[in-house]
Motif scaffolding. Structure first.
Motif, PDB file in Angstrom:
ATOM      1  N   TRP A   5       0.813  -1.259   0.029  1.00  8.11           N
ATOM      2  CA  TRP A   5       0.202  -0.226   0.086  1.00  8.11           C
ATOM      3  C   TRP A   5       0.865   1.288   0.148  1.00  8.11           C
ATOM      4  CZ3 TRP A   5      -4.973  -0.168  -0.799  1.00  8.11           C
ATOM      5  CH2 TRP A   5      -5.709  -1.465  -0.808  1.00  8.11           C
ATOM      6  N   PHE A   7       1.000   5.446  -0.165  1.00  8.03           N
ATOM      7  CA  PHE A   7       0.395   6.783  -0.006  1.00  8.03           C
ATOM      8  C   PHE A   7       0.855   7.867  -0.490  1.00  8.03           C
ATOM      9  CE2 PHE A   7      -0.865  10.766   2.342  1.00  8.03           C
ATOM     10  CZ  PHE A   7      -2.403  10.679   2.287  1.00  8.03           C
ATOM     11  N   PRO A  15       5.656   9.220  -3.031  1.00  2.00           N
ATOM     12  CA  PRO A  15       4.825   8.779  -1.854  1.00  2.00           C
ATOM     13  C   PRO A  15       5.516   9.139  -0.469  1.00  2.00           C
ATOM     14  CG  PRO A  15       5.629   7.317  -3.578  1.00  2.00           C
ATOM     15  CD  PRO A  15       6.352   8.478  -3.759  1.00  2.00           C
ATOM     16  N   LEU A  22      -2.927  -2.929   5.176  1.00  2.00           N
ATOM     17  CA  LEU A  22      -3.961  -1.738   4.920  1.00  2.00           C
ATOM     18  C   LEU A  22      -4.275  -1.089   6.351  1.00  2.00           C
ATOM     19  CD1 LEU A  22      -6.018  -0.024   3.132  1.00  2.00           C
ATOM     20  CD2 LEU A  22      -7.505  -1.967   3.455  1.00  2.00           C
ATOM     21  N   ALA A  25      -1.722   1.332   7.349  1.00  2.00           N
ATOM     22  CA  ALA A  25      -1.815   2.585   6.550  1.00  2.00           C
ATOM     23  C   ALA A  25      -2.944   3.565   6.965  1.00  2.00           C
ATOM     24  CB  ALA A  25      -2.035   2.093   4.961  1.00  2.00           C
ATOM     25  N   LYS A  26      -4.236   2.921   7.055  1.00  2.00           N
ATOM     26  CA  LYS A  26      -5.412   3.687   7.527  1.00  2.00           C
ATOM     27  C   LYS A  26      -5.114   4.405   8.969  1.00  2.00           C
ATOM     28  CE  LYS A  26      -8.917   1.887   4.546  1.00  2.00           C
ATOM     29  NZ  LYS A  26     -10.222   1.144   4.475  1.00  2.00           N
ATOM     30  N   ILE A  29      -2.763   7.405   8.330  1.00  6.11           N
ATOM     31  CA  ILE A  29      -3.318   8.504   7.906  1.00  6.11           C
ATOM     32  C   ILE A  29      -4.277   9.125   8.690  1.00  6.11           C
ATOM     33  CG2 ILE A  29      -4.824   9.001   5.831  1.00  6.11           C
ATOM     34  CD1 ILE A  29      -3.676   6.534   4.440  1.00  6.11           C
ATOM     35  N   LEU A  38      -4.588   6.379  -1.092  1.00  5.41           N
ATOM     36  CA  LEU A  38      -3.781   5.385  -0.632  1.00  5.41           C
ATOM     37  C   LEU A  38      -4.175   4.127  -1.756  1.00  5.41           C
ATOM     38  CD1 LEU A  38      -2.264   3.582   1.748  1.00  5.41           C
ATOM     39  CD2 LEU A  38      -4.569   3.041   2.637  1.00  5.41           C
ATOM     40  N   THR A  39      -2.988   3.758  -2.574  1.00  2.37           N
ATOM     41  CA  THR A  39      -3.208   2.767  -3.552  1.00  2.37           C
ATOM     42  C   THR A  39      -2.572   1.426  -3.329  1.00  2.37           C
ATOM     43  OG1 THR A  39      -3.324   4.531  -4.923  1.00  2.37           O
ATOM     44  CG2 THR A  39      -2.929   2.507  -5.964  1.00  2.37           C
ATOM     45  N   LYS A  40      -3.004   0.340  -3.465  1.00  2.68           N
ATOM     46  CA  LYS A  40      -2.473  -0.982  -3.467  1.00  2.68           C
ATOM     47  C   LYS A  40      -1.739  -1.285  -4.894  1.00  2.68           C
ATOM     48  CE  LYS A  40      -4.683  -5.002  -3.559  1.00  2.68           C
ATOM     49  NZ  LYS A  40      -5.608  -6.122  -3.231  1.00  2.68           N
ATOM     50  N   HIS A  80      -7.847   1.425  -4.348  1.00  7.15           N
ATOM     51  CA  HIS A  80      -7.279   2.495  -3.853  1.00  7.15           C
ATOM     52  C   HIS A  80      -8.383   3.335  -3.076  1.00  7.15           C
ATOM     53  CE1 HIS A  80      -9.181   3.764  -7.632  1.00  7.15           C
ATOM     54  NE2 HIS A  80      -9.510   4.961  -6.929  1.00  7.15           N
ATOM     55  N   GLU A  88     -11.600   8.705   5.510  1.00  7.40           N
ATOM     56  CA  GLU A  88     -11.857   8.282   4.275  1.00  7.40           C
ATOM     57  C   GLU A  88     -13.190   8.981   3.605  1.00  7.40           C
ATOM     58  OE1 GLU A  88     -12.735   3.579   2.430  1.00  7.40           O
ATOM     59  OE2 GLU A  88     -11.868   3.936   4.305  1.00  7.40           O
TER      60      GLU A  88
END
Length: 89
Positions: A5, A7, A15, A22, A25-26, A29, A38-40, A80, A88
């Motif tokens: 992931w 960001f 980045p 995930l 990451a969240k 953030i 945020l992209t995988k 993403h 979010e």
């Protein structure tokens, strides 16, 4: 591990975070009230090649084979999430 992931802050050129999880990451953030995407991403392959292999893109023009095209290629089919001030979108 086949993906990571990534960001990208809304005003960043590069980045600012890479995560195996995930949830981690969240949490990062949210804790930092960040805005961005945020992209995988797949690991050990380019998005261009991954998109072709998975049927999301087919080069149809010679320009699609140029380094400048491949180097700037992205794919909306990557998982993403959008964030605004840590929440979010």
């Amino acid at each position: 591990m086949k993906e990571i992931w990534v960001f990208n802050g809304s005003m960043a050129r590069f980045p600012s975070g890479l995560f195996f999880s995930l949830d981690n990451a969240k949490e990062w953030i949210k804790d930092n009230k960040l805005s961005g995407v945020l992209t995988k991403y797949p690991i050990n392959t380019g998005v261009y090649d991954w998109s072709i292999e998975n049927g999301f893109f087919t080069p149809q023009d010679e320009k699609h084979k140029l380094p400048s095209f491949i180097g700037s290629f992205t794919c909306a089919s990557l998982d993403h999430f959008h964030f605004e001030n840590g929440e979010e979108d």
